[in-house]
Design an enzyme around this catalytic site. Structure first.
Site, PDB file in Angstrom:
ATOM      1  N   ASP A 163       0.811  -1.212   0.000  1.00 42.74           N
ATOM      2  CA  ASP A 163       0.000   0.000   0.000  1.00 42.74           C
ATOM      3  C   ASP A 163       0.849   1.270   0.000  1.00 42.74           C
ATOM      4  OD1 ASP A 163      -2.355  -1.309  -0.040  1.00 42.74           O
ATOM      5  OD2 ASP A 163      -2.846  -0.979   2.074  1.00 42.74           O
TER       6      ASP A 163
ATOM      7  N   LYS B 150      -2.809   4.592  -3.734  1.00 42.76           N
ATOM      8  CA  LYS B 150      -3.136   5.748  -4.552  1.00 42.76           C
ATOM      9  C   LYS B 150      -1.831   6.436  -4.956  1.00 42.76           C
ATOM     10  CE  LYS B 150      -6.759   8.066  -2.975  1.00 42.76           C
ATOM     11  NZ  LYS B 150      -7.607   9.068  -2.344  1.00 42.76           N
TER      12      LYS B 150
ATOM     13  N   MET C 248      -6.109   9.989  10.101  1.00 39.90           N
ATOM     14  CA  MET C 248      -6.832  10.576   8.958  1.00 39.90           C
ATOM     15  C   MET C 248      -7.744  11.719   9.372  1.00 39.90           C
ATOM     16  SD  MET C 248      -7.744   7.018   6.983  1.00 39.90           S
ATOM     17  CE  MET C 248      -8.097   6.001   8.408  1.00 39.90           C
TER      18      MET C 248
HETATM   19  N1  SAH Z   1      -2.998   0.675   9.451  1.00 42.32           N
HETATM   20  C1  SAH Z   1      -2.332   1.945   9.684  1.00 42.32           C
HETATM   21  C2  SAH Z   1      -3.291   3.107   9.511  1.00 42.32           C
HETATM   22  C3  SAH Z   1      -3.790   3.258   8.102  1.00 42.32           C
HETATM   23  S1  SAH Z   1      -4.853   4.627   7.913  1.00 42.32           S
HETATM   24  C4  SAH Z   1      -1.686   1.928  11.073  1.00 42.32           C
HETATM   25  O1  SAH Z   1      -1.945   1.012  11.853  1.00 42.32           O
HETATM   26  O2  SAH Z   1      -0.900   2.822  11.362  1.00 42.32           O
HETATM   27  C5  SAH Z   1      -3.746   5.862   7.340  1.00 42.32           C
HETATM   28  C6  SAH Z   1      -3.494   6.903   8.404  1.00 42.32           C
HETATM   29  O3  SAH Z   1      -2.577   6.389   9.369  1.00 42.32           O
HETATM   30  C7  SAH Z   1      -2.858   8.173   7.923  1.00 42.32           C
HETATM   31  O4  SAH Z   1      -3.804   9.046   7.327  1.00 42.32           O
HETATM   32  C8  SAH Z   1      -2.314   8.724   9.209  1.00 42.32           C
HETATM   33  O5  SAH Z   1      -3.335   9.264  10.015  1.00 42.32           O
HETATM   34  C9  SAH Z   1      -1.811   7.453   9.876  1.00 42.32           C
HETATM   35  N2  SAH Z   1      -0.397   7.197   9.569  1.00 42.32           N
HETATM   36  C10 SAH Z   1       0.128   6.099   9.008  1.00 42.32           C
HETATM   37  N3  SAH Z   1       1.472   6.182   8.918  1.00 42.32           N
HETATM   38  C11 SAH Z   1       1.800   7.377   9.470  1.00 42.32           C
HETATM   39  C12 SAH Z   1       3.023   8.057   9.701  1.00 42.32           C
HETATM   40  N4  SAH Z   1       4.212   7.535   9.361  1.00 42.32           N
HETATM   41  N5  SAH Z   1       2.983   9.270  10.289  1.00 42.32           N
HETATM   42  C13 SAH Z   1       1.821   9.823  10.669  1.00 42.32           C
HETATM   43  N6  SAH Z   1       0.626   9.237  10.467  1.00 42.32           N
HETATM   44  C14 SAH Z   1       0.612   8.025   9.885  1.00 42.32           C
END
Ligand code: SAH
Length: 285
Positions: A51, A73, A188
């Site tokens: 992803d 995306k 998000m």
């Molecule tokens: N499964 C992922 C979340 C996916 S949803 C997890 O457990 O972390 C995607 C959201 O995750 C982003 O919009 C942001 O809010 C957060 N996110 C993921 N990686 C990030 C990062 N390195 N820094 C800040 N926010 C992050």
């Protein structure tokens, strides 16, 4: 490619069976945050479906010749439909491939991993699941913010600022969260933050409550904005911050004044060693 791959320590690692889909969390960014199970799977997979939020440096650790398929995306193009991704996984597994489905953070936290896994099981495809470090915990840790601290919170709420419609989630009981959760960690949430913070303040949270916005957590270009509930949306806009970002509401955000270890390793001093004002002094005698 694999010359750079770190060696796995001796252990009875699972064998990646042909026809299996292994759903793995890659962690929030820093490649070192993927698990050893993840590395083991990368070394055996025939095909890796990953992803947008997966750090591509991890792909360097794959088996030479393994195929990589991007399922996120890119460049403003619409993302592949979830259904198409699931069908692709089913098709690849059906062809006898060892299929690694690599997702950012933890696959079962706001990542649709549960839906994907359900579809696979319904299609009779065997799965294995390896959790990852979720951004809402591990990302905060890179900003020097503990998700819980004994002097602040005995509970924490993780929520998404978006729902399937792309609007602020209507199913969230903001009043209950405002009252019941001293720390709120939001995924998000940049887009609808003005609306979300207004609702929390209307439900009784203080406009001056500390907020930290952690962008690209754990990556070399991580940035952290320290703000308050009342000013967060404006400050984010003024600073031009963009996703991915984790937003942490609550007094644990103050701990960064002491625990910004990333800054400290770069030579910045701790700003305050008692940011919660508890008078706690380390007793190391
Ligand atoms: N499964 C992922 C979340 C996916 S949803 C997890 O457990 O972390 C995607 C959201 O995750 C982003 O919009 C942001 O809010 C957060 N996110 C993921 N990686 C990030 C990062 N390195 N820094 C800040 N926010 C992050």
């Amino acid at each position: 490619m694999t010359e750079k791959a770190p060696a796995l320590p001796d252990h009875d690692w699972p064998v990646f069976a042909p026809g299996l889909v292994w759903l793995i969390g890659a962690g929030p960014g820093d490649p070192g945050l993927m698990t050893l199970h993840g590395l083991n799977a990368l070394r055996q997979a025939d095909v890796i479906v990953y992803d947008a939020l997966v750090d591509e440096r991890l792909l360097d650790w794959r088996r030479p010749g393994a195929e990589v398929i991007y399922a996120g995306k890119r460049g403003g193009k619409p993302s592949p439909k979830q259904r198409d991704i699931s069908l692709r996984l089913i098709e690849l597994a059906g062809a006898g491939k060892r299929v690694l489905r690599l997702k950012g953070g933890d696959p079962f936290v706001f990542g649709r991993g549960g839906e994907e896994a359900q579809t696979l099981v319904q299609a009779g495809v065997p799965i294995r699941v390896t959790p990852g470090i979720t951004a809402g915990i591990g990302g905060l840790a890179y900003a020097g913010i503990p998700a819980t601290h004994r002097d602040v919170n005995q509970a924490v709420t993780f929520l998404t600022g978006h729902d399937q419609s792309g609007l602020a989630p209507s199913s969230i009981d903001w009043e209950a969260i405002a009252k019941g959760s001293p720390v709120i960690v939001m995924y998000m949430a940049i887009k609808h933050l003005a609306q979300i913070t207004a609702r929390l303040i209307a439900a009784g949270r203080q406009a001056g409550e500390p907020v930290a916005v952690v962008c690209r957590a754990s990556l070399p270009d991580m940035s952290v904005l320290e703000t308050t509930l009342g000013t967060a949306a404006r400050d984010i806009e003024a600073a031009g911050l963009e996703p991915p970002a984790i937003i942490c509401i609550g007094r644990v955000a103050l701990m960064r004044q002491t625990l910004d270890w990333v800054g400290q390793l770069q030579g910045e001093p701790a700003r305050n060693t008692d940011p919660l004002g508890t008078g706690r002094i380390a007793d190391v005698s």
